[in-house]
Design a protein around this motif. Structure first.
Motif, PDB file in Angstrom:
ATOM      1  N   TYR A 117       0.812  -1.216   0.000  1.00  0.00           N
ATOM      2  CA  TYR A 117       0.000   0.000   0.000  1.00  0.00           C
ATOM      3  C   TYR A 117       0.846   1.265   0.000  1.00  0.00           C
ATOM      4  N   ASP A 118       2.060   1.177   0.554  1.00  0.00           N
ATOM      5  CA  ASP A 118       2.845   2.410   0.664  1.00  0.00           C
ATOM      6  C   ASP A 118       3.702   2.674  -0.573  1.00  0.00           C
ATOM      7  N   THR A 119       3.411   1.961  -1.669  1.00  0.00           N
ATOM      8  CA  THR A 119       4.156   2.180  -2.907  1.00  0.00           C
ATOM      9  C   THR A 119       3.963   3.610  -3.408  1.00  0.00           C
ATOM     10  N   ASP A 120       5.078   4.340  -3.533  1.00  0.00           N
ATOM     11  CA  ASP A 120       4.991   5.657  -4.174  1.00  0.00           C
ATOM     12  C   ASP A 120       6.018   5.723  -5.299  1.00  0.00           C
ATOM     13  N   GLY A 121       6.120   6.862  -5.947  1.00  0.00           N
ATOM     14  CA  GLY A 121       7.025   6.990  -7.072  1.00  0.00           C
ATOM     15  C   GLY A 121       8.462   6.652  -6.706  1.00  0.00           C
ATOM     16  N   ASP A 122       8.891   7.053  -5.512  1.00  0.00           N
ATOM     17  CA  ASP A 122      10.251   6.761  -5.073  1.00  0.00           C
ATOM     18  C   ASP A 122      10.460   5.260  -4.923  1.00  0.00           C
ATOM     19  N   ALA A 123       9.466   4.574  -4.340  1.00  0.00           N
ATOM     20  CA  ALA A 123       9.584   3.124  -4.138  1.00  0.00           C
ATOM     21  C   ALA A 123       9.704   2.417  -5.481  1.00  0.00           C
ATOM     22  N   VAL A 124       8.895   2.847  -6.453  1.00  0.00           N
ATOM     23  CA  VAL A 124       8.954   2.234  -7.783  1.00  0.00           C
ATOM     24  C   VAL A 124      10.359   2.417  -8.365  1.00  0.00           C
ATOM     25  N   HIS A 125      10.883   3.619  -8.229  1.00  0.00           N
ATOM     26  CA  HIS A 125      12.214   3.921  -8.758  1.00  0.00           C
ATOM     27  C   HIS A 125      13.280   3.039  -8.097  1.00  0.00           C
ATOM     28  N   GLU A 126      13.195   2.921  -6.766  1.00  0.00           N
ATOM     29  CA  GLU A 126      14.204   2.116  -6.047  1.00  0.00           C
ATOM     30  C   GLU A 126      14.128   0.644  -6.439  1.00  0.00           C
ATOM     31  N   ARG A 127      12.910   0.144  -6.620  1.00  0.00           N
ATOM     32  CA  ARG A 127      12.764  -1.264  -7.024  1.00  0.00           C
ATOM     33  C   ARG A 127      13.382  -1.487  -8.402  1.00  0.00           C
ATOM     34  N   LEU A 128      13.174  -0.532  -9.305  1.00  0.00           N
ATOM     35  CA  LEU A 128      13.767  -0.636 -10.637  1.00  0.00           C
ATOM     36  C   LEU A 128      15.287  -0.660 -10.535  1.00  0.00           C
TER      37      LEU A 128
END
Lengths: 574, 156
Positions: A506-517
Motif C-alpha cells: 500500500y505504501d508504494t509511491d514513485g520513489d519506491a517504484v524507482h528504487e525497485r527498478l
C-alpha cells in the motif's frame, strides 16, 4: 523562493503545493484524497487543512500552491481540533468490523484515527447498506467501508485512463461504482488493481487466494509449488531484510516458502527467459513474413484484458506468447510431475505476483491454480508465524527451472521486456551480442513513452516502450500509424511496470517504484548471465522438450489465443 | 419524436460540457434516460460510461426507467408534510406495489416524489396525469385510483 512552515524557512520548488513542501521538510500533514500519482487534487477530504498567515479560514494544503514568503502553521490546536472533527465525521458511518477486516493492522484510516487522537465514536451515523461486489476474479469491493476519498477514481480515470468506476448517486447514498452499478466483472475494469493499491480502507481489495493455498499446503496428497515474480523480491527488500540483493532475497523467500510447506520454488524470471526466446522469434518472423506490425507484448494481463474488452481490433497485434506466469505454469504442469516423480499426487501451482490481473489470467488459462499478491504474502507469513525480516534460512531455487538471467529479472520493470528482447533479437539476427554491452539505455527511464531504434544486420528495428495504460491510450494512434512503422511495442499496464503493480504494498509511491527498478538493474548488472538465450536451463528445455521457439510443442505450451470480450449487446435498455 | 441517437447526431461535434443538456434532451424525448442512451453518450463524448452514469445519478431530475401510463406526483413539501402527505405516499407504495424504480408492479403507474407542487393552500396535494387533486385523504386517494383503474377497464 521559500516559505515558512511552523517558523522554519523552507525552500520551495516551482509549482509545489504546501503539502509537498512540508513533506520534503519531514512534516507529514494527514491527507486522504490527494495522491502523488495524479496532479490535480480534489481537495475533498479536508484533512490536510493548515493555517496561512493573513487568511482567516483554514486552507487545504494539497491544493495550495507554495508562494514565496508564505507563512504556514501545520499543527496548531485549532488545526488539530478541525482535523479530529473531520475524521470523526468520516468514520461516523463506517462499519465497526475492524477486528475482522482484511485491512486490520494496516488500515490507513485506523492509523489516522490514532494519529489524530480519535479514540471513541462521538457521532454514530446511519449504517450504509450497499451490496458487496464479488463478481470480479481479481478485485472485491465493499462500498460500505468506503470513505469516498476518491483515490481509486483518480487512479482509474486520470492515471490509467480506464474510468471503470466513478462516484454514483448523491448525498448519503453516494458510492463508488462502475457505470450502471453493474459488477466489476462486466464493467470497463481491466483488473489492474491500482484502485486497490491506493485505497486507504478495505473498500477495494484483491480477491484473496490465501485460504485455497493454506488448504493445499495442508493436504498430504498435494504437492504445492510456487513461482515467484521478480518484482516480489525487489519489493520485499524494503522490509528490514539486511540485504539489498534481489537474488539473496529471492533465496530467502524460497526458504520461507519451503518452511511453510511449499515443496519447490521456481523463479518466474526463468519463464521470462523462455518468453524472450518465443517473443523475439515471433517478432523476427512477423518482420520477415510481412505479418501484423507493430507487435505488442502480452505479458501484462490488464493490458491484454484492455485489448480484449476495449480494443479487440488490436488482437492481431498482440504477441501470441502467454505471459511468463502462464508459461511457467504450463511448463511446471507439463514437466515437473515426471521430473519429481509425483505419481498420483495432485500438483498445485501457486504464483506470487505483484499483480491483481494475474488472478483473472490464472482463472482463464490452465497452469496456475492460485495467485497471491505481494500484499497477500503477509497473510501467509502471519498464519505460519514467519518473520521475514529475521528469517535467514535461504533455499536454492529448484530444478529443472533454477536458472534465470538478469534479462528475465528486468521483466518486472517498465522497459525490461524490451531490453531483454533486444538482447536476444540482436543475437538471433546478427549472430553476435549487442556491441557495447547488454545494457539498453534507451529502454530504461520513467517517461510515459520511449521510442528508439536498434540497428541489427542492416535492419532498423523501431521500438517503443509505453509505461502505463493511461499513456498507452494517448499514444496508441501514433504507434499504429508510426512513420517509419513501429515494429515492437512493450506495454506495461501499471506505472513503472510490475514493480508498481496493483498487488504491491500500500505504501508504494514513485520513489519506491524507482528504487525497485534500480535494484533490478543492479541485479542484472551483477548477474553472470545477462541474456535469455544463454540460460543453460532454457537451452536444455528447448533441447529436451520444446524443440525450437514457435515449434509445435512450444506452440501448444507457450502460446495462446485471444477472445473478443466486448459484450454481445453493448447495453441493456431498462 | 427524436431518439437518443438522433439527438446525439444532431449536435455534431460534442464537448463534455454538453453532457447535462444532452441528458435532459434525451429524457424529454424518451421519458427517461436508458442505459443504451448513456452508453451512446459516453461513446460520443469520449468519456467513460461510469462518468455519464455518475453525473446522471447525481441529479434527481433524471429517471432511469420508462414512465407508466399514469404519472402521479406526490407533493412532499413542507405544507403537505404537515398535512400528512407521508401517509399518502406510503399508501401508494403499498397499494401499487411500487418497484425500486418508482413504478407500480404492473408498470401502469409511476409515482414521483416532488418537493413542492406550489399548491400549498389545498395540501396535501397530488398531481395525477397533469391534474391537481387537493385536500386528499387515504380514502379519497383510493377512490381516485379506483376511478382511474375502472376507466382503463371501460376503455378496454
Amino acid at each position: 523562493m521559500s516559505i515558512t512552515i511552523n517558523g522554519k524557512e523552507i525552500d520551495v520548488a516551482a509549482n509545489e503545493t504546501v503539502l509537498q513542501t512540508a513533506r520534503r521538510a519531514g512534516i507529514d500533514i494527514p491527507h486522504l484524497c490527494s495522491l502523488d500519482w495524479a496532479p490535480s487534487p480534489s481537495a475533498s477530504c479536508r484533512l490536510c487543512v493548515v493555517e496561512v498567515e493573513g487568511l482567516p479560514r483554514l486552507q487545504t494544503s494539497c491544493s495550495l500552491e507554495a508562494r514565496d514568503g508564505m507563512s504556514v502553521q501545520t499543527h496548531t490546536p485549532r488545526i488539530l481540533k478541525a482535523r479530529r472533527a473531520i475524521l470523526e465525521l468520516l468514520i461516523a458511518s463506517h462499519p465497526q468490523d475492524c477486528l475482522t477486516c482484511v485491512r486490520a493492522g494496516g488500515c490507513e484510516l485506523a492509523v489516522l484515527a490514532g494519529d489524530l487522537g480519535v479514540r471513541e465514536r462521538r457521532y454514530v451515523g446511519a449504517v450504509k447498506e450497499h451490496p458487496i461486489d464479488i463478481s470480479s476474479p481479481s478485485l472485491w469491493r465493499d462500498p460500505n467501508k468506503c470513505v469516498l476519498c476518491g483515490r481509486c477514481v483518480t487512479m482509474c480515470h486520470s492515471v490509467q485512463g480506464i474510468g471503470a468506476i466513478d462516484f454514483v448517486g448523491r448525498g448519503f447514498q453516494t458510492r463508488v461504482a462502475p457505470g450502471f452499478s453493474v459488477g466489476l466483472n462486466v464493467s470497463d475494469c481491466v483488473y489492474c488493481g491500482q484502485c486497490a493499491r491506493v485505497c486507504p480502507t478495505g473498500a477495494i481489495v484483491e480477491r484473496s487466494h490465501v485460504e485455497g493455498v493454506v488448504a493445499a499446503l495442508a493436504d498430504p496428497d498435494t504437492v504445492v509449488v510456487a513461482q515467484v515474480a521478480p518484482a516480489v523480491p525487489a519489493t520485499l527488500l524494503e522490509r528490514r531484510t539486511k540485504t539489498q540483493d534481489v537474488h539473496t532475497m529471492l533465496e530467502r523467500l524460497a526458504g520461507a516458502l519451503k518452511h511453510v510447506g511449499f515443496d519447490a520454488v521456481f523463479d518466474t524470471s526463468f519463464a521470462a527467459d523462455v518468453t524472450v526466446m518465443e517473443e523475439a522469434t515471433e517478432l523476427l518472423e512477423r518482420i520477415q513474413d510481412n505479418g501484423v506490425l507493430p507487435m505488442f507484448t502480452s505479458c501484462s494481463p490488464a493490458w491484454v484484458h484492455f485489448v480484449e474488452t476495449h480494443r479487440p481490433d488490436l488482437i492481431p497485434h498482440l504477441s501470441t506468447c502467454k505471459s511468463p506466469q502462464q508459461m511457467a505454469g504450463a511448463l511446471i504442469k507439463e514437466i515437473y510431475p515426471a521430473y519429481a516423480g509425483l505419481g498420483d499426487k495432485r500438483l498445485v501451482v501457486v504464483s506470487i505476483m505483484p499483480c491483481t490481473a494475474k488472478k483473472f489470467e490464472a482463472q482463464e488459462q490452465t497452469g496456475v491454480d492460485y495467485v497471491l499478491t505481494t500484499r497477500e504474502l503477509d497473510a501467509l507469513w502471519g498464519r505460519f508465524g514467519v518473520d521475514l525480516a529475521h528469517f535467514a534460512e535461504p533455499a536454492p531455487l529448484d530444478a529443472p527451472f533454477a536458472q534465470a538471467s538478469g534479462a528475465g529479472r528486468l521483466f518486472a520493470g517498465s522497459g525490461g521486456v524490451m531490453e531483454a528482447a533486444v538482447r536476444t533479437a540482436h543475437k538471433l539476427v546478427t549472430g553476435h551480442e549487442l556491441e557495447g554491452g547488454p545494457r539498453v539505455n534507451e529502454a530504461r527511464g520513467s517517461e510515459g513513452a520511449r521510442h528508439f531504434t536498434i540497428a541489427a544486420a542492416g535492419v532498423d528495428l523501431n521500438l517503443a516502450v509505453v509505461n502505463g495504460l493511461g499513456r498507452l491510450q494517448e499514444t496508441l494512434d501514433d504507434l499504429l500509424a508510426g512513420d517509419p512503422p513501429v515494429h515492437f511495442v512493450e506495454v506495461m499496464s501499471c506505472p513503472g511496470g510490475c514493480v508498481g503493480g496493483g498487488g504491491q504494498p500500500y505504501d508504494t509511491d514513485g520513489d519506491a517504484v524507482h528504487e525497485r527498478l534500480e535494484r533490478l538493474y543492479d541485479a542484472d548488472k551483477r548477474s553472470s548471465l545477462r541474456t535469455s538465450h544463454d540460460n543453460a536451463d532454457v537451452r536444455a528445455l528447448y533441447e529436451d522438450v520444446l524443440g525450437r521457439p514457435l515449434g509445435e510443442v512450444a506452440h501448444r505450451l507457450l502460446h495462446r489465443e485471444y477472445v473478443d470480450r466486448r459484450p454481445a449487446v453493448d447495453s441493456v435498455s431498462v | 419524436m427524436a431518439t437518443a441517437d438522433e439527438i446525439i447526431a444532431a449536435r455534431g461535434e460534442l464537448t463534455r460540457e454538453q453532457l447535462i443538456p444532452l441528458l435532459q434532451e434525451i429524457q424529454e424525448a424518451e421519458g427517461f434516460v436508458s442505459q443504451a442512451a448513456m452508453s451512446r453518450l459516453a461513446e460520443a463524448l469520449r468519456t467513460p460510461v461510469s462518468r455519464v452514469y455518475g453525473v446522471a445519478t447525481f441529479y434527481n431530475q433524471f429517471r432511469f426507467a420508462p414512465l407508466g401510463e399514469h404519472v402521479i406526483q406526490v407533493c412532499r413539501g413542507t405544507a403537505c408534510h404537515v398535512k400528512e402527505s407521508l401517509a399518502l405516499a406510503q399508501h401508494l407504495k403499498r397499494r401499487l406495489k411500487l418497484r425500486d424504480d418508482g413504478s407500480s408492479a404492473d408498470g401502469r403507474f409511476t409515482i414521483i416524489s416532488v418537493a413542492c407542487l406550489g399548491a400549498c393552500s389545498i395540501a396535501p396535494v397530488i398531481k395525477l396525469d397533469g391534474e391537481f387533486y387537493g385536500h386528499l385523504t387515504v380514502e379519497r386517494l383510493d377512490a381516485l385510483l379506483d376511478e382511474v383503474e375502472a376507466g382503463a377497464e371501460a376503455a378496454a
